[in-house]
Design an enzyme around this catalytic site. Structure first.
Site, PDB file in Angstrom:
ATOM      1  N   ASP A   1      -8.712 -11.068   9.500  1.00  0.00           N
ATOM      2  CA  ASP A   1      -8.198  -9.701   9.368  1.00  0.00           C
ATOM      3  C   ASP A   1      -9.183  -8.579   9.728  1.00  0.00           C
ATOM      4  O   ASP A   1      -8.776  -7.599  10.336  1.00  0.00           O
ATOM      5  CB  ASP A   1      -7.708  -9.480   7.943  1.00  0.00           C
ATOM      6  CG  ASP A   1      -6.779  -8.292   7.822  1.00  0.00           C
ATOM      7  OD1 ASP A   1      -5.903  -8.127   8.686  1.00  0.00           O
ATOM      8  OD2 ASP A   1      -6.921  -7.512   6.869  1.00  0.00           O
TER       9      ASP A   1
ATOM     10  N   LYS B   1      -8.322  -2.806   1.376  1.00  0.00           N
ATOM     11  CA  LYS B   1      -8.229  -1.831   2.460  1.00  0.00           C
ATOM     12  C   LYS B   1      -9.072  -0.592   2.191  1.00  0.00           C
ATOM     13  O   LYS B   1      -9.448   0.124   3.129  1.00  0.00           O
ATOM     14  CB  LYS B   1      -6.769  -1.438   2.685  1.00  0.00           C
ATOM     15  CG  LYS B   1      -5.926  -2.576   3.257  1.00  0.00           C
ATOM     16  CD  LYS B   1      -6.513  -3.144   4.556  1.00  0.00           C
ATOM     17  CE  LYS B   1      -5.578  -4.182   5.172  1.00  0.00           C
ATOM     18  NZ  LYS B   1      -6.173  -4.842   6.366  1.00  0.00           N
TER      19      LYS B   1
ATOM     20  N   HIS C   1      -9.573  -4.236  13.228  1.00  0.00           N
ATOM     21  CA  HIS C   1      -8.516  -4.869  12.447  1.00  0.00           C
ATOM     22  C   HIS C   1      -7.979  -6.024  13.289  1.00  0.00           C
ATOM     23  O   HIS C   1      -7.064  -5.858  14.094  1.00  0.00           O
ATOM     24  CB  HIS C   1      -7.424  -3.853  12.142  1.00  0.00           C
ATOM     25  CG  HIS C   1      -6.369  -4.366  11.209  1.00  0.00           C
ATOM     26  ND1 HIS C   1      -5.070  -3.933  11.239  1.00  0.00           N
ATOM     27  CD2 HIS C   1      -6.430  -5.278  10.210  1.00  0.00           C
ATOM     28  CE1 HIS C   1      -4.373  -4.549  10.300  1.00  0.00           C
ATOM     29  NE2 HIS C   1      -5.169  -5.374   9.666  1.00  0.00           N
TER      30      HIS C   1
ATOM     31  N   ARG D   1       0.828  -1.200   0.000  1.00  0.00           N
ATOM     32  CA  ARG D   1       0.000   0.000   0.000  1.00  0.00           C
ATOM     33  C   ARG D   1       0.870   1.260   0.000  1.00  0.00           C
ATOM     34  O   ARG D   1       2.023   1.226   0.414  1.00  0.00           O
ATOM     35  CB  ARG D   1      -0.910   0.021   1.231  1.00  0.00           C
ATOM     36  CG  ARG D   1      -2.007  -1.020   1.235  1.00  0.00           C
ATOM     37  CD  ARG D   1      -2.838  -0.924   2.511  1.00  0.00           C
ATOM     38  NE  ARG D   1      -2.019  -1.166   3.686  1.00  0.00           N
ATOM     39  CZ  ARG D   1      -1.517  -0.226   4.467  1.00  0.00           C
ATOM     40  NH1 ARG D   1      -1.742   1.057   4.207  1.00  0.00           N
ATOM     41  NH2 ARG D   1      -0.775  -0.526   5.515  1.00  0.00           N
TER      42      ARG D   1
ATOM     43  N   SER E   1       1.550  -6.452  11.768  1.00  0.00           N
ATOM     44  CA  SER E   1       2.273  -7.451  10.985  1.00  0.00           C
ATOM     45  C   SER E   1       3.450  -8.002  11.775  1.00  0.00           C
ATOM     46  O   SER E   1       4.211  -7.254  12.399  1.00  0.00           O
ATOM     47  CB  SER E   1       2.768  -6.822   9.680  1.00  0.00           C
ATOM     48  OG  SER E   1       3.480  -7.753   8.903  1.00  0.00           O
TER      49      SER E   1
ATOM     50  N   ARG F   1       2.500 -12.107  -1.077  1.00  0.00           N
ATOM     51  CA  ARG F   1       1.130 -12.327  -0.587  1.00  0.00           C
ATOM     52  C   ARG F   1       0.446 -13.447  -1.356  1.00  0.00           C
ATOM     53  O   ARG F   1       0.804 -13.773  -2.488  1.00  0.00           O
ATOM     54  CB  ARG F   1       0.299 -11.053  -0.770  1.00  0.00           C
ATOM     55  CG  ARG F   1       0.718  -9.891   0.126  1.00  0.00           C
ATOM     56  CD  ARG F   1       0.075  -9.984   1.480  1.00  0.00           C
ATOM     57  NE  ARG F   1       0.472  -8.897   2.365  1.00  0.00           N
ATOM     58  CZ  ARG F   1      -0.087  -8.670   3.553  1.00  0.00           C
ATOM     59  NH1 ARG F   1      -1.075  -9.454   3.969  1.00  0.00           N
ATOM     60  NH2 ARG F   1       0.331  -7.692   4.314  1.00  0.00           N
TER      61      ARG F   1
ATOM     62  N   LYS G   1      -0.795 -12.706  14.470  1.00  0.00           N
ATOM     63  CA  LYS G   1      -2.265 -12.629  14.436  1.00  0.00           C
ATOM     64  C   LYS G   1      -2.872 -13.787  13.654  1.00  0.00           C
ATOM     65  O   LYS G   1      -3.818 -14.435  14.118  1.00  0.00           O
ATOM     66  CB  LYS G   1      -2.674 -11.287  13.825  1.00  0.00           C
ATOM     67  CG  LYS G   1      -4.171 -11.069  13.651  1.00  0.00           C
ATOM     68  CD  LYS G   1      -4.482  -9.595  13.456  1.00  0.00           C
ATOM     69  CE  LYS G   1      -3.805  -9.002  12.251  1.00  0.00           C
ATOM     70  NZ  LYS G   1      -4.481  -9.331  10.983  1.00  0.00           N
ATOM     71  N   THR G   2      -2.345 -14.047  12.464  1.00  0.00           N
ATOM     72  CA  THR G   2      -2.887 -15.136  11.646  1.00  0.00           C
ATOM     73  C   THR G   2      -2.507 -16.497  12.235  1.00  0.00           C
ATOM     74  O   THR G   2      -3.329 -17.405  12.334  1.00  0.00           O
ATOM     75  CB  THR G   2      -2.383 -15.017  10.201  1.00  0.00           C
ATOM     76  OG1 THR G   2      -2.841 -13.786   9.647  1.00  0.00           O
ATOM     77  CG2 THR G   2      -2.896 -16.159   9.349  1.00  0.00           C
TER      78      THR G   2
END
Length: 535
Positions: free
Chosen positions: A258, A201, A221, A60, A239, A324, A243-244
């Site tokens: 997410d 996003k 988020h 981004r 990041s 990704r 989290k994942t």
């Protein structure tokens, strides 16, 4: 115009100003992948997924994200370096040039929606210049049935034209690329960049304005999962904090990885219909669910292949460390039906503290929870970005500042009220360093972090003794099943206790310095949740 898939018979892009285009409506993922290969826009990897290169932009571009400043947003958006205003007049000029650019071309349009809770469903029509961008939209948003498509009416339109490069002198942008939200016209436009995350996003940012400001629903988020007894857990984190990884639990069903909402009638619902995972260093051992999801229908971005093969080299970050993969959520087996849960019993704030001073797990008061949420702390370590040779603090309000149009305390106040009403436990979990800072200590073992989270989820920390550290005032357990007691107090893991005290006080000061910009809008309870430091 031609239409190759199911569509509303009355649907047209003429009302958007796109004329004489060859429009491919709601094409299947397989056909989108096939078309991308035929046009030499993609290659196919050894598992049947396609891989694309997004060009100049592999992430981004926050400084090129704008919100149109008008009657709806003028007094509501927290304007500044994150939410950059754009005039209605400049938007209209840019929009007209984008749709003129797409007119006469072959383009791809997809009808999808956001928000798995029907009460908050937002219909989206995503029109893209390239077929693989449309595959991304299929993967990431929720997919209506063919019957629903026949009467589909979009609330928002998303237009993505990576080949259109803006002229700042004419269009009012900073440079050639842009991502702009117009809440009055309910249009998001993206141009000059092939990075797919701008689509995802953009809609997340729109929901982060609409849901809290207009529908009394907190947008978050975070990832979320649900246990066998129906208890929901939420994981916030930037990041690299896990989290994942930590929300992927074989004993719990994934709601989403997410973006979620927490409604006034106590549902936790996924905004999306897929996952967009970082895949640098991806392996079947580290991330079995994600690794197995890279199959036909998945879209890889900016990965390379092992020499002479089409087998992905996940360790290669030569194009970008931000490699990704997007895939529909049904590529994962252990998924919560309907992507909806009930009020959470536990919330985890994940941080990778490279200074090695935060406890591996601590229980937060409501004030501390709000303070940590607004702060959104983690640390960057050497090697993650050019020029970083030692750990650096990284604060991102609400664990997602680039996507939050409202003032961070708006989200924090809503979260505090919901946490107290639901009597939820809130935990700060340090997945970072122990025994010293980065370069001296070691990364907290994943098996210990999982054991601490499991203990919290199972109520095994409810009746153990807690002690508060003097610097951060955080309540840390004195024991935890399957975790050595000595690592629970970070000071005990340092050989040089004076060095620990100095580093802890230094980090506490950085927390408080960062929070100064929010202090005027924070309640006394939140201010009382700040680190106190020690002499």
């Amino acid at each position: 115009m031609t239409q190759n898939g199911t569509k509303n018979p009355n649907a047209t892009l003429e009302d958007l100003g796109i004329k004489n285009a060859t429009v491919n409506w709601n094409i299947s993922p397989a056909d989108l992948a096939k078309k991308s290969l035929e046009l030499n826009m993609a290659t196919e990897n050894s598992t049947g997924a396609i891989n694309v290169q997004t060009g100049k932009f592999t992430g981004r571009s926050p400084k090129d994200r704008f919100i149109v400043k008008d009657a709806i947003t003028e007094d509501a958006v927290w304007w500044g370096d994150i939410n950059i205003p754009f005039s209605s007049e400049a938007f209209d000029k840019l929009y007209d040039d984008v749709v003129e650019y797409l007119s006469g071309k072959e383009i791809w349009t997809r009808d999808v929606y956001a928000c798995s809770d029907p009460k908050f469903r937002m219909n989206l029509r995503v029109t893209t210049e390239l077929p693989w961008l449309n595959l991304f939209a299929y993967n990431m948003f929720l997919r209506p049935t063919e019957e629903e498509i026949l009467s589909f009416d979009p609330e928002w339109n998303v237009i993505d034209a990576p080949g259109f490069v803006a002229d700042p002198a004419i269009h009012g942008t900073r440079q050639g690329n842009f991502a702009i939200l117009n809440f009055t016209k309910k249009i998001a436009i993206v141009g000059g960049t092939g990075y797919t995350g701008e689509i995802k996003k953009g809609i997340f940012s729109a929901l982060n304005f609409i849901l809290p400001h207009q529908k009394d629903t907190l947008s978050m988020h975070c990832s979320a999962n649900v246990g066998e007894d129906g208890d929901t857990a939420i994981f916030f984190g930037l990041s690299g904090t896990g989290k994942t990884t930590l929300s992927a639990d074989p004993k719990r069903k994934l709601i989403g990885d997410d973006e979620h909402g927490w409604s006034s009638d106590n549902t936790i619902f996924n905004f999306e219909g897929g996952c967009y995972a970082k895949c640098i260093d991806l392996s079947a051992e580290k991330e079995p669910d994600i690794f197995a999801a890279v199959k036909p229908g998945a879209l890889l971005e900016n990965v390379t292949y092992k020499e002479g093969t089409n087998e992905v080299d996940y360790e290669d970050g030569s194009i970008t460390e931000n490699t990704r993969v997007s895939y529909p959520i049904y590529h994962i087996d252990n998924v919560q039906e309907g992507s909806i849960g009930k009020n959470p019993k536990n919330i985890f704030f994940l941080t990778a503290d490279a200074f090695g001073v935060l406890p591996p797990i601590s229980k937060l008061t409501p004030g501390q929870a709000a303070f940590q949420f607004i702060s959104g702390y983690t640390a960057k370590v050497a090697g993650t970005e050019a020029g970083i040779t030692e750990p650096q603090t990284a604060f991102s309000a609400c664990y997602g500042a680039p996507f939050m149009p409202l003032h961070p305390t708006k989200y924090a106040d809503m979260l505090s009220a919901k946490m107290q009403a639901a009597d939820v436990n809130v935990w700060l979990v340090n997945t970072g360093w122990t025994g010293g800072p980065y370069g001296v200590g070691s990364r907290m073992k994943l098996k210990y972090t999982r054991a601490m989270i499991t203990a919290a989820l199972n109520g095994e920390l409810d009746n153990v003794a807690f002690v508060a550290d003097p610097v951060f005032q955080l309540a840390t357990p004195t024991e935890c099943p399957n975790v050595p007691n000595e690592i629970l107090n970070p000071r005990n893991t340092w050989e040089d206790k004076a060095a620990y005290d100095e580093k802890a006080n230094s980090l506490a000061q950085k927390f408080n310095d960062n929070f100064k910009k929010f202090a005027d809008n924070a309640s006394q309870e939140i201010l009382d949740g700040a680190p106190k430091g020690s002499n």
